[in-house]
Design a protein around this motif. Sequence first.
Motif, PDB file in Angstrom:
ATOM      1  N   GLU A  45      47.218  12.393  61.942  1.00 42.01           N
ATOM      2  CA  GLU A  45      48.602  12.786  61.656  1.00 42.01           C
ATOM      3  C   GLU A  45      49.234  11.724  60.776  1.00 42.01           C
ATOM      4  O   GLU A  45      48.889  10.542  60.869  1.00 42.01           O
ATOM      5  N   ASN A  46      50.187  12.173  59.952  1.00 45.89           N
ATOM      6  CA  ASN A  46      50.928  11.234  59.127  1.00 45.89           C
ATOM      7  C   ASN A  46      52.194  10.847  59.868  1.00 45.89           C
ATOM      8  O   ASN A  46      53.012  11.688  60.223  1.00 45.89           O
ATOM      9  N   HIS A  47      52.335   9.558  60.138  1.00 43.55           N
ATOM     10  CA  HIS A  47      53.505   9.025  60.837  1.00 43.55           C
ATOM     11  C   HIS A  47      54.217   8.069  59.890  1.00 43.55           C
ATOM     12  O   HIS A  47      53.710   6.987  59.619  1.00 43.55           O
ATOM     13  N   SER A  48      55.356   8.509  59.423  1.00 45.02           N
ATOM     14  CA  SER A  48      56.198   7.667  58.557  1.00 45.02           C
ATOM     15  C   SER A  48      55.398   7.093  57.395  1.00 45.02           C
ATOM     16  O   SER A  48      55.480   5.919  57.080  1.00 45.02           O
ATOM     17  N   GLN A  85      49.529   7.106  70.408  1.00 49.13           N
ATOM     18  CA  GLN A  85      50.720   7.954  70.502  1.00 49.13           C
ATOM     19  C   GLN A  85      50.948   8.384  71.944  1.00 49.13           C
ATOM     20  O   GLN A  85      49.992   8.557  72.700  1.00 49.13           O
ATOM     21  N   TYR A  87      52.712  11.560  73.923  1.00 47.35           N
ATOM     22  CA  TYR A  87      53.158  12.936  73.712  1.00 47.35           C
ATOM     23  C   TYR A  87      53.582  13.486  75.067  1.00 47.35           C
ATOM     24  O   TYR A  87      52.792  13.513  76.012  1.00 47.35           O
ATOM     25  N   THR A 111      57.625  12.860  71.172  1.00 45.22           N
ATOM     26  CA  THR A 111      56.581  11.911  70.796  1.00 45.22           C
ATOM     27  C   THR A 111      57.204  10.533  70.644  1.00 45.22           C
ATOM     28  O   THR A 111      58.374  10.398  70.288  1.00 45.22           O
ATOM     29  N   ASP A 113      56.237   7.196  68.607  1.00 44.66           N
ATOM     30  CA  ASP A 113      55.385   6.695  67.531  1.00 44.66           C
ATOM     31  C   ASP A 113      55.242   5.181  67.660  1.00 44.66           C
ATOM     32  O   ASP A 113      56.112   4.427  67.231  1.00 44.66           O
ATOM     33  N   HIS A 115      53.387   3.279  66.109  1.00 44.46           N
ATOM     34  CA  HIS A 115      53.135   2.635  64.815  1.00 44.46           C
ATOM     35  C   HIS A 115      54.402   2.537  63.964  1.00 44.46           C
ATOM     36  O   HIS A 115      54.348   2.067  62.830  1.00 44.46           O
ATOM     37  N   ASN A 116      55.514   3.004  64.500  1.00 42.38           N
ATOM     38  CA  ASN A 116      56.787   2.973  63.777  1.00 42.38           C
ATOM     39  C   ASN A 116      57.898   2.538  64.729  1.00 42.38           C
ATOM     40  O   ASN A 116      58.843   3.277  64.984  1.00 42.38           O
ATOM     41  N   LYS A 119      59.456   4.833  67.534  1.00 39.29           N
ATOM     42  CA  LYS A 119      60.399   5.894  67.168  1.00 39.29           C
ATOM     43  C   LYS A 119      60.165   7.111  68.062  1.00 39.29           C
ATOM     44  O   LYS A 119      59.042   7.563  68.250  1.00 39.29           O
TER      45      LYS A 119
END
Length: 179
Positions: A45-48, A85, A87, A111, A113, A115-116, A119
């Motif tokens: 998945e693309n996260h930010s 992640q 969820y 979710t 995140d 890695h961000n 968030k």
Amino acid sequence: MKKKFIKDTYLLGVSEYDMKVIKDENRNAYIAAKHVKDIDKPYIENHSGKNICLLDNGYYILEYLPINSNYTVRVFLNDKKEVQQYYIDVTKENGYENGTPFYLDLYLDITIDVHNDNKVIVWDENELEEAVRTKDISVEDYDLAYKTLKRLLDEINNHSNMIINNNHKDMIDEILIGE
């Protein structure tokens, strides 16, 4: 409203995996540990703006279904047992049937995140609105979903949710002895 059995959840493309389920009396929850052995291609998945692999050979999924609560927590971990992640599904009911835990999905998801900056994102409010409009769920179910969502967001923001705060690496090791 869908009844989902954890033996069937979040295994898209997985052809082989090990799974063990326990009933943890201390946490008052069913907990399933899945270890992916073979997947046709990594799930990314693309996260930010960053591509994050959530599922691949050697990866893990921990699923917590608290008894007498209205949510589940799914933790995706890489092959080093590092969280990728969180969820969370808002549920009407968590239970156990035919040898496996299940939940009745009330559409709303959260979710986190990692890695961000952790968030938090709420998903599928439109699906919940549609479900109550088409009478797939009752107004009481709708209210329960939002009440549960508010409580979970408070617990996430206050770092007080005991499942999210759990040591997931140790939990995998505890459940999947010998791994």
